[in-house]
Design a protein around this motif. Sequence first.
Motif, PDB file in Angstrom:
ATOM      1  N   UNK A   1     -14.549  37.508   6.985  1.00 15.67           N
ATOM      2  CA  UNK A   1     -15.079  37.624   8.345  1.00 15.67           C
ATOM      3  C   UNK A   1     -16.153  36.567   8.586  1.00 15.67           C
ATOM      4  N   UNK A   2     -16.123  35.968   9.765  1.00 14.56           N
ATOM      5  CA  UNK A   2     -17.161  35.035  10.183  1.00 14.56           C
ATOM      6  C   UNK A   2     -18.266  35.846  10.859  1.00 14.56           C
ATOM      7  N   UNK A   3     -19.441  35.823  10.288  1.00 13.14           N
ATOM      8  CA  UNK A   3     -20.544  36.623  10.816  1.00 13.14           C
ATOM      9  C   UNK A   3     -21.800  35.766  10.970  1.00 13.14           C
ATOM     10  N   UNK A   4     -22.721  36.260  11.758  1.00 15.84           N
ATOM     11  CA  UNK A   4     -24.014  35.597  11.950  1.00 15.84           C
ATOM     12  C   UNK A   4     -25.118  36.593  11.642  1.00 15.84           C
ATOM     13  N   UNK A   5     -25.987  36.242  10.715  1.00 19.81           N
ATOM     14  CA  UNK A   5     -27.078  37.117  10.295  1.00 19.81           C
ATOM     15  C   UNK A   5     -28.376  36.714  10.994  1.00 19.81           C
ATOM     16  N   UNK A   6     -29.113  37.705  11.470  1.00 18.18           N
ATOM     17  CA  UNK A   6     -30.427  37.450  12.047  1.00 18.18           C
ATOM     18  C   UNK A   6     -31.472  37.499  10.941  1.00 18.18           C
ATOM     19  N   UNK A   7     -32.088  36.347  10.666  1.00 20.87           N
ATOM     20  CA  UNK A   7     -33.104  36.284   9.621  1.00 20.87           C
ATOM     21  C   UNK A   7     -34.480  36.679  10.155  1.00 20.87           C
ATOM     22  N   UNK A   8     -34.760  36.295  11.390  1.00 23.56           N
ATOM     23  CA  UNK A   8     -35.945  36.780  12.100  1.00 23.56           C
ATOM     24  C   UNK A   8     -35.679  36.638  13.598  1.00 23.56           C
ATOM     25  N   UNK A   9     -36.693  36.769  14.416  1.00 26.82           N
ATOM     26  CA  UNK A   9     -36.492  36.800  15.867  1.00 26.82           C
ATOM     27  C   UNK A   9     -35.891  35.508  16.416  1.00 26.82           C
ATOM     28  N   UNK A  10     -36.128  34.392  15.756  1.00 35.39           N
ATOM     29  CA  UNK A  10     -35.664  33.105  16.286  1.00 35.39           C
ATOM     30  C   UNK A  10     -34.758  32.337  15.333  1.00 35.39           C
ATOM     31  N   UNK A  11     -34.414  32.949  14.200  1.00 34.37           N
ATOM     32  CA  UNK A  11     -33.624  32.229  13.205  1.00 34.37           C
ATOM     33  C   UNK A  11     -32.383  33.023  12.805  1.00 34.37           C
ATOM     34  N   UNK A  12     -31.208  32.376  12.932  1.00 32.85           N
ATOM     35  CA  UNK A  12     -29.935  33.002  12.593  1.00 32.85           C
ATOM     36  C   UNK A  12     -29.195  32.116  11.585  1.00 32.85           C
ATOM     37  N   UNK A  13     -28.324  32.735  10.780  1.00 31.84           N
ATOM     38  CA  UNK A  13     -27.554  31.989   9.788  1.00 31.84           C
ATOM     39  C   UNK A  13     -26.099  32.447   9.812  1.00 31.84           C
ATOM     40  N   UNK A  14     -25.176  31.489   9.772  1.00 34.52           N
ATOM     41  CA  UNK A  14     -23.745  31.798   9.757  1.00 34.52           C
ATOM     42  C   UNK A  14     -23.296  32.044   8.329  1.00 34.52           C
ATOM     43  N   UNK A  15     -22.321  32.945   8.150  1.00 30.79           N
ATOM     44  CA  UNK A  15     -21.830  33.266   6.799  1.00 30.79           C
ATOM     45  C   UNK A  15     -20.413  33.807   6.885  1.00 30.79           C
ATOM     46  N   UNK A  16     -19.755  33.797   5.736  1.00 34.31           N
ATOM     47  CA  UNK A  16     -18.428  34.402   5.604  1.00 34.31           C
ATOM     48  C   UNK A  16     -18.557  35.554   4.617  1.00 34.31           C
ATOM     49  N   UNK A  17     -17.985  36.696   4.939  1.00 36.11           N
ATOM     50  CA  UNK A  17     -18.102  37.845   4.056  1.00 36.11           C
ATOM     51  C   UNK A  17     -16.770  38.594   3.992  1.00 36.11           C
ATOM     52  N   UNK A  18     -16.592  39.279   2.864  1.00 36.04           N
ATOM     53  CA  UNK A  18     -15.387  40.087   2.680  1.00 36.04           C
ATOM     54  C   UNK A  18     -15.576  41.435   3.375  1.00 36.04           C
ATOM     55  N   UNK A  19     -14.465  42.122   3.587  1.00 38.24           N
ATOM     56  CA  UNK A  19     -14.545  43.454   4.177  1.00 38.24           C
ATOM     57  C   UNK A  19     -15.316  44.391   3.252  1.00 38.24           C
ATOM     58  N   UNK A  20     -15.942  45.401   3.831  1.00 35.87           N
ATOM     59  CA  UNK A  20     -16.762  46.328   3.060  1.00 35.87           C
ATOM     60  C   UNK A  20     -16.452  47.764   3.452  1.00 35.87           C
ATOM     61  N   UNK A  21     -16.778  48.678   2.559  1.00 28.47           N
ATOM     62  CA  UNK A  21     -16.575  50.094   2.840  1.00 28.47           C
ATOM     63  C   UNK A  21     -17.880  50.824   3.091  1.00 28.47           C
ATOM     64  N   UNK A  22     -19.000  50.152   2.837  1.00 29.44           N
ATOM     65  CA  UNK A  22     -20.309  50.786   3.004  1.00 29.44           C
ATOM     66  C   UNK A  22     -21.268  49.835   3.735  1.00 29.44           C
ATOM     67  N   UNK A  23     -22.299  50.424   4.329  1.00 29.08           N
ATOM     68  CA  UNK A  23     -23.373  49.656   4.968  1.00 29.08           C
ATOM     69  C   UNK A  23     -24.702  50.325   4.678  1.00 29.08           C
ATOM     70  N   UNK A  24     -25.775  49.577   4.810  1.00 32.13           N
ATOM     71  CA  UNK A  24     -27.123  50.119   4.662  1.00 32.13           C
ATOM     72  C   UNK A  24     -27.777  50.186   6.038  1.00 32.13           C
ATOM     73  N   UNK A  25     -28.324  51.340   6.375  1.00 29.94           N
ATOM     74  CA  UNK A  25     -28.964  51.536   7.666  1.00 29.94           C
ATOM     75  C   UNK A  25     -30.457  51.797   7.491  1.00 29.94           C
TER      76      UNK A  25
END
Length: 210
Positions: free
Chosen positions: A100-124
């Motif tokens: 999956x092509x995703x974009x992570x928010x590192x802080x309020x003004x900084x984002x980073x693009x990444x590729x990740x595999x499918x997952x069955x769990x998340x942290x909230x």
Amino acid sequence: MAESKGSTSGGSSAEVVLETNPRGIPKAHFVDDVAEYMEKSTTSAEATLAKFSETVAKYKFMDMNLQNRKKGLEVKIPEIKKTLTVINYLILKEGSDEPMEVTFELNDTLWAAARMKSTKTVNLWLGANVMLEYTLQEAKDLLEQKLNTAQTTLKNVLEDLEFLRDQITTMEVSILFSFDVARLYNWDVKQRRLSKNNTQTSSETPVVKG
């Protein structure tokens, strides 16, 4: 619709059982006849006016707290919806071998693009620096429950704010047109004169001796 509560406000026999809205906010009592109200009251004119002013202040304090709560919910609800959208996307991609092509928010003004595999769990994030791991379905159920609760709370807050505006207006109109200083002063002077005349009449009554 207002609900009646079995309680009375002390200090005046003129006050009846209070009505409240569903969240327990008291309904204001409009006074259209100051003379009739004061005749039934056990407090002085000055004390009654002070009590009405104090009630208005309490209503405004509740209004301020609810406004702050409203602002918090208006920020929280979009955040929950945004997170729920991400969870639904992860559920859709669960079990897929395609990254999956995703974009992570590192802080309020900084984002980073990444590729990740499918997952069955998340942290909230649950608040207070607490994060827990959930399966995707558990996370979805939890977020939907929190979203429903937040939306219901916001609806109640908006209803309470509207109710409070009506009560503040009622009290301020009562003070302005019924409990203004001039009317209270005139009523008080009239009562003092009546009391003085009654006292004089009583003292001048002749005593008949047998």
